[in-house]
Design an enzyme around this catalytic site. Structure first.
Site, PDB file in Angstrom:
ATOM      1  N   LYS A  83       0.849  -1.194   0.000  1.00 49.42           N
ATOM      2  CA  LYS A  83       0.000   0.000   0.000  1.00 49.42           C
ATOM      3  C   LYS A  83       0.883   1.241   0.000  1.00 49.42           C
ATOM      4  CE  LYS A  83      -4.341   0.982   2.346  1.00 49.42           C
ATOM      5  NZ  LYS A  83      -5.049   0.794   3.613  1.00 49.42           N
TER       6      LYS A  83
HETATM    7  C1  E4P Z   1      -8.399   1.285   3.956  1.00 48.76           C
HETATM    8  O1  E4P Z   1      -7.591   0.875   3.199  1.00 48.76           O
HETATM    9  C2  E4P Z   1      -8.287   2.551   4.677  1.00 48.76           C
HETATM   10  O2  E4P Z   1      -7.048   2.629   5.292  1.00 48.76           O
HETATM   11  C3  E4P Z   1      -9.397   2.716   5.643  1.00 48.76           C
HETATM   12  O3  E4P Z   1     -10.595   2.279   5.043  1.00 48.76           O
HETATM   13  C4  E4P Z   1      -9.517   4.116   6.202  1.00 48.76           C
HETATM   14  O4  E4P Z   1     -10.713   4.234   6.922  1.00 48.76           O
HETATM   15  P1  E4P Z   1     -10.982   5.436   7.947  1.00 48.76           P
HETATM   16  O5  E4P Z   1     -11.235   6.688   7.151  1.00 48.76           O
HETATM   17  O6  E4P Z   1     -12.195   5.013   8.705  1.00 48.76           O
HETATM   18  O7  E4P Z   1      -9.760   5.552   8.798  1.00 48.76           O
END
Ligand code: E4P
Length: 217
Positions: A83
């Site tokens: 990522k």
């Molecule tokens: C997923 O890959 C993201 O890191 C995650 O969905 C972020 O979610 P949040 O905005 O609730 O922290």
């Protein structure tokens, strides 16, 4: 639409995998911090729980260090997806890792232009953050639709991974709008199964069946 679970909590993942409906996992540095676990150790453990893709995020914001970190993460298990943040450096790292045959998930996407650049960089997944846009009074789901239209118009194969999901309505709308994947917090995933009328109806069926005194087996 594929279902990923957005957590680094292995107990929550075990319960979600037991449903047989989960296709993969996403984590991020905040979720790793929340787990209180060693990053590499918990990532390897999660990867051993599934054959599906498991996103693990680089820590650096520097291109060359991100590439090195990405290669280390990819060596942890064959199903790791690296990522990367949606920055110039992140997209440069995405191109290098893609050339190495490593799957990538470009995260923190808030515009269709950013999603377009990630697709050009060869990203396996693009993660538009629905909830964080909604939090600002914007329409996160509109972004999913815009990216879908842009990718379809130009034949990009990058998968749209709807992220920052806050509710069951987000999941349903992401599916209808054409997201390829939704990454769902465990609490919201569990809420997808239920409806008061399902429970009420089943209670009545169980009671009425018992009153017949019959047995199927
Ligand atoms: C997923 O890959 C993201 O890191 C995650 O969905 C972020 O979610 P949040 O905005 O609730 O922290």
């Amino acid at each position: 639409m594929k279902i990923f679970i957005d957590t680094a909590d292995t107990a929550e993942l075990e319960a979600a995998f037991a449903t047989g409906l989960v296709d993969g996992v996403t984590t991020n540095p905040s979720l790793i911090a929340k787990s209180g676990r060693d990053f590499k150790e918990v990532t390897k453990e999660i990867c051993s729980m599934t054959d599906g893709p498991v996103s693990a995020e680089v820590a650096s914001t520097d291109y060359k260090i991100m590439v090195k970190e990405g290669r280390v993460l990819a060596d942890l298990a064959s199903n790791v997806v690296v990522k990367l943040p949606l920055t110039v450096d992140g997209l440069k790292a995405c191109q290098d890792l893609t050339e190495d045959g490593i799957n990538t998930n470009v995260t923190l996407c808030f515009t269709a232009n950013q999603a377009w650049l990630a697709a050009k960089a060869g990203a396996t997944y693009i993660s538009p953050f629905i909830g964080r846009l909604d939090d600002l009074g914007m329409d996160g789901m509109e972004l999913i639709g815009d990216i879908r239209a842009l990718y379809d118009a130009h034949g990009y194969e990058t998968e749209i991974l709807a992220a920052s999901i806050r509710s069951t309505a987000h999941v349903q709308d992401a599916a209808i709008t054409g997201a390829d994947v939704a990454t769902i917090p465990p609490k919201v995933f569990n809420q997808l199964f239920g409806h008061p009328l399902t429970e009420k109806g089943l209670d009545a069926f169980v009671k009425d069946w018992a009153s017949t005194g019959q047995s199927i087996l």
